[in-house]
Design an enzyme around this catalytic site. Structure first.
Site, PDB file in Angstrom:
ATOM      1  NE  ARG A 168      -3.974  -2.010   0.210  1.00  0.00           N
ATOM      2  CZ  ARG A 168      -3.957  -3.265  -0.262  1.00  0.00           C
ATOM      3  NH1 ARG A 168      -2.926  -3.721  -0.963  1.00  0.00           N
ATOM      4  NH2 ARG A 168      -4.987  -4.059  -0.043  1.00  0.00           N
ATOM      5  CB  SER A 243      -9.094  -1.344   3.431  1.00  0.00           C
ATOM      6  OG  SER A 243      -9.462  -2.618   3.000  1.00  0.00           O
ATOM      7  CD  GLU A 339      -5.824   0.761   1.636  1.00  0.00           C
ATOM      8  OE1 GLU A 339      -5.772  -0.200   2.428  1.00  0.00           O
ATOM      9  OE2 GLU A 339      -6.383   0.679   0.528  1.00  0.00           O
TER      10      GLU A 339
HETATM   11  C1  LIG Z   1     -15.172  -0.701  -2.597  1.00  0.00           C
HETATM   12  C2  LIG Z   1     -13.689  -0.439  -2.698  1.00  0.00           C
HETATM   13  C3  LIG Z   1     -12.807  -1.501  -2.723  1.00  0.00           C
HETATM   14  C4  LIG Z   1     -11.421  -1.279  -2.808  1.00  0.00           C
HETATM   15  N1  LIG Z   1     -10.588  -2.349  -2.848  1.00  0.00           N
HETATM   16  C5  LIG Z   1      -9.254  -2.170  -2.942  1.00  0.00           C
HETATM   17  C6  LIG Z   1      -8.363  -3.290  -2.991  1.00  0.00           C
HETATM   18  O1  LIG Z   1      -8.783  -4.453  -2.983  1.00  0.00           O
HETATM   19  N2  LIG Z   1      -7.033  -3.040  -3.083  1.00  0.00           N
HETATM   20  C7  LIG Z   1      -6.543  -1.777  -3.121  1.00  0.00           C
HETATM   21  O2  LIG Z   1      -5.305  -1.632  -3.217  1.00  0.00           O
HETATM   22  N3  LIG Z   1      -7.352  -0.696  -3.092  1.00  0.00           N
HETATM   23  C8  LIG Z   1      -8.687  -0.859  -3.000  1.00  0.00           C
HETATM   24  N4  LIG Z   1      -9.534   0.223  -2.934  1.00  0.00           N
HETATM   25  C9  LIG Z   1      -8.960   1.578  -2.936  1.00  0.00           C
HETATM   26  C10 LIG Z   1      -8.932   2.250  -4.317  1.00  0.00           C
HETATM   27  O3  LIG Z   1      -9.819   1.639  -5.207  1.00  0.00           O
HETATM   28  C11 LIG Z   1      -7.523   2.219  -4.940  1.00  0.00           C
HETATM   29  O4  LIG Z   1      -6.595   2.802  -4.074  1.00  0.00           O
HETATM   30  C12 LIG Z   1      -7.493   2.946  -6.292  1.00  0.00           C
HETATM   31  O5  LIG Z   1      -6.237   2.740  -6.899  1.00  0.00           O
HETATM   32  C13 LIG Z   1      -7.753   4.450  -6.151  1.00  0.00           C
HETATM   33  O6  LIG Z   1      -7.907   4.951  -7.461  1.00  0.00           O
HETATM   34  P1  LIG Z   1      -8.621   6.343  -7.724  1.00  0.00           P
HETATM   35  O7  LIG Z   1      -8.438   6.642  -9.170  1.00  0.00           O
HETATM   36  O8  LIG Z   1     -10.010   6.299  -7.246  1.00  0.00           O
HETATM   37  O9  LIG Z   1      -7.721   7.314  -6.854  1.00  0.00           O
HETATM   38  P2  LIG Z   1      -8.203   8.624  -6.056  1.00  0.00           P
HETATM   39  O10 LIG Z   1      -9.018   8.219  -4.894  1.00  0.00           O
HETATM   40  O11 LIG Z   1      -8.779   9.591  -6.995  1.00  0.00           O
HETATM   41  O12 LIG Z   1      -6.790   9.141  -5.546  1.00  0.00           O
HETATM   42  C14 LIG Z   1      -6.066   8.412  -4.588  1.00  0.00           C
HETATM   43  C15 LIG Z   1      -4.714   9.104  -4.343  1.00  0.00           C
HETATM   44  O13 LIG Z   1      -3.891   9.024  -5.494  1.00  0.00           O
HETATM   45  C16 LIG Z   1      -3.585  10.318  -6.008  1.00  0.00           C
HETATM   46  N5  LIG Z   1      -3.672  10.175  -7.458  1.00  0.00           N
HETATM   47  C17 LIG Z   1      -4.753   9.746  -8.156  1.00  0.00           C
HETATM   48  N6  LIG Z   1      -4.458   9.667  -9.467  1.00  0.00           N
HETATM   49  C18 LIG Z   1      -3.178  10.071  -9.601  1.00  0.00           C
HETATM   50  C19 LIG Z   1      -2.301  10.223 -10.710  1.00  0.00           C
HETATM   51  N7  LIG Z   1      -2.690   9.935 -11.953  1.00  0.00           N
HETATM   52  N8  LIG Z   1      -1.044  10.678 -10.487  1.00  0.00           N
HETATM   53  C20 LIG Z   1      -0.623  10.966  -9.231  1.00  0.00           C
HETATM   54  N9  LIG Z   1      -1.418  10.860  -8.134  1.00  0.00           N
HETATM   55  C21 LIG Z   1      -2.669  10.399  -8.312  1.00  0.00           C
HETATM   56  C22 LIG Z   1      -4.620  11.243  -5.418  1.00  0.00           C
HETATM   57  O14 LIG Z   1      -4.136  12.571  -5.301  1.00  0.00           O
HETATM   58  C23 LIG Z   1      -4.852  10.597  -4.058  1.00  0.00           C
HETATM   59  O15 LIG Z   1      -3.829  10.973  -3.165  1.00  0.00           O
HETATM   60  C24 LIG Z   1     -10.922   0.043  -2.871  1.00  0.00           C
HETATM   61  C25 LIG Z   1     -11.831   1.123  -2.850  1.00  0.00           C
HETATM   62  C26 LIG Z   1     -13.193   0.877  -2.776  1.00  0.00           C
HETATM   63  C27 LIG Z   1     -14.148   2.040  -2.791  1.00  0.00           C
END
Ligand SMILES: Cc1cc2nc3c(=O)[nH]c(=O)nc-3n(C[C@H](O)[C@H](O)[C@H](O)COP(=O)(O)OP(=O)(O)OC[C@H]3O[C@@H](n4cnc5c(N)ncnc54)[C@H](O)[C@@H]3O)c2cc1C
Length: 344
Positions: A168, A243, A339
């Site tokens: 993570r 999480s 996280e």
């Molecule tokens: C129901 C559910 C289940 C999940 N299950 C998992 C799992 O099994 N495993 C897991 O690892 N995660 C899980 N997650 C967490 C999440 O899906 C991941 O962390 C995912 O990669 C976040 O992507 P996002 O585009 O929504 O990022 P955002 O929420 O939009 O951003 C997250 C962070 O990354 C930064 N960021 C986003 N895009 C970029 C970019 N292009 N360049 C630089 N920085 C950036 C943002 O500034 C922020 O700090 C889950 C979430 C949910 C809601």
């Protein structure tokens, strides 16, 4: 002529899976690198804080207003960069939905990311916390990322070895916070040379239940989707960000002290000598699973998932997280780390 649009006072509730209300002073949709050049050359960008946003599935807007610029990653495209007998190397736009990339690979019989089926969010955010689930991580397939440095205005290709991927976490979460990941390069394996990874206990139970004796990339992806739908609340019906806390990595002395509190504490031993305690277990042990307070609560399905019961504001979820952290520390002496990225 300008190619970017400055949207003002934008409601970001539809852009975060916690579904909490917040307003961004500015929002700019980034569809290509030219948009970023134009953005970093603007005076407003230099005088204002900014936040990169993907699918908003790992973020908590804890204030009613984000007084800055949101750079919403909408860079699209999945392209085959190279191919040999066994492998395909894909270059994927940072704004592509992770789940669409998994679908693409599953449909094309390419193995490597099917255990990460149904993780919400964008491809560009996947390296930030090295997404992982069911015995697989992005690091298993990542080759490099293409990133735009918002400080220097330069595009850089960062090979996997320099991304410092770990549980993570990555360099992008720690020291290299000035870049926006515009594209991700992954190497996946053609089905006939690939062995699916079903080591994670629960997977085998579901495959058995589905009557699958020889799992394929496709049937494994289906089993993972089923598992996830059962275990995690769907953000479309109940706001959450998966999480909320990381599992706790501890050394032998900490392990010993927690074993003194409870001899049944589950540990997963890692090759480097450290152990991992599931944060869900700690939270459940302290009696938080399923608890509800007005607009917020802890999921009754999964103790790691904090939920918006309908009308919560971000500060209420942050308050609940803080309460849980303090309680776990007071009772068990362990500090939980979020996280989810809390935006203050
Ligand atoms: C129901 C559910 C289940 C999940 N299950 C998992 C799992 O099994 N495993 C897991 O690892 N995660 C899980 N997650 C967490 C999440 O899906 C991941 O962390 C995912 O990669 C976040 O992507 P996002 O585009 O929504 O990022 P955002 O929420 O939009 O951003 C997250 C962070 O990354 C930064 N960021 C986003 N895009 C970029 C970019 N292009 N360049 C630089 N920085 C950036 C943002 O500034 C922020 O700090 C889950 C979430 C949910 C809601």
């Amino acid at each position: 002529m300008s190619d970017i649009t400055w949207e003002e006072n934008v409601d970001v509730q539809p852009y975060n899976t916690f579904n909490v209300p917040s307003t961004a002073r500015w929002l700019v949709r980034v569809q290509n690198i030219s948009n970023l050049y134009e953005l970093v050359n603007s005076t407003r960008f230099h005088n204002t804080r900014h936040l990169i946003l993907g699918g908003g599935s790992n973020i908590l807007f804890s204030n009613a207003q984000f007084d800055g610029i949101i750079l919403k990653n909408e860079i699209q495209g999945i392209k085959i960069q190279s191919e040999d007998d066994k492998h395909v190397t894909l270059r994927v736009g940072g704004g592509v939905e992770w789940a669409s990339l998994v679908d693409y690979c599953v449909q094309n019989d390419l193995g490597g990311i099917e255990n990460l089926s149904l993780i919400p969010g964008t491809v560009g955010a996947a390296p930030i916390q090295n997404i992982g689930a069911y015995g697989a991580e992005l690091s298993d397939v990542l080759v490099a990322v293409e990133a735009f440095d918002l400080d220097s205005g330069q595009v850089r290709t960062i090979p996997k070895d320099e991304c410092e991927l770990k549980y993570r976490g990555s360099i992008f979460k720690e020291t290299l916070k000035s870049v926006m990941i515009c594209a991700v390069i992954i190497k996946v394996v053609k089905a006939r040379f690939y062995s699916v990874n079903t080591d994670y206990g629960l997977i085998q139970d579901v495959l058995l239940e589905l009557g699958v004796s020889t799992p394929t990339i496709r049937s494994l992806s289906g089993a993972i989707c089923l598992l996830r739908r059962r275990r995690l609340p769907d953000p479309k019906s109940i706001g959450n960000a998966g999480s909320f806390f990381k599992n706790v990595v501890c050394d032998e002395s900490i392990r010993h002290s927690i074993e003194c509190v409870d001899t049944n504490t589950p540990f997963y031993h890692k090759p480097d000598g450290t152990s991992v305690i599931p944060a869900a277990w700690l939270i459940e042990k302290c009696g938080w699973k399923g608890r509800q307070f007005d607009n917020v609560g802890v999921s009754s399905r999964h103790a790691l998932v904090l939920v918006n019961l309908g009308r919560a504001e971000g500060c209420e979820i942050a308050w609940l997280a803080e309460l849980i952290m303090r309680d776990v520390q007071a009772r068990l002496g362990l500090l939980l780390t979020p996280e989810v990225n809390i935006i203050r």
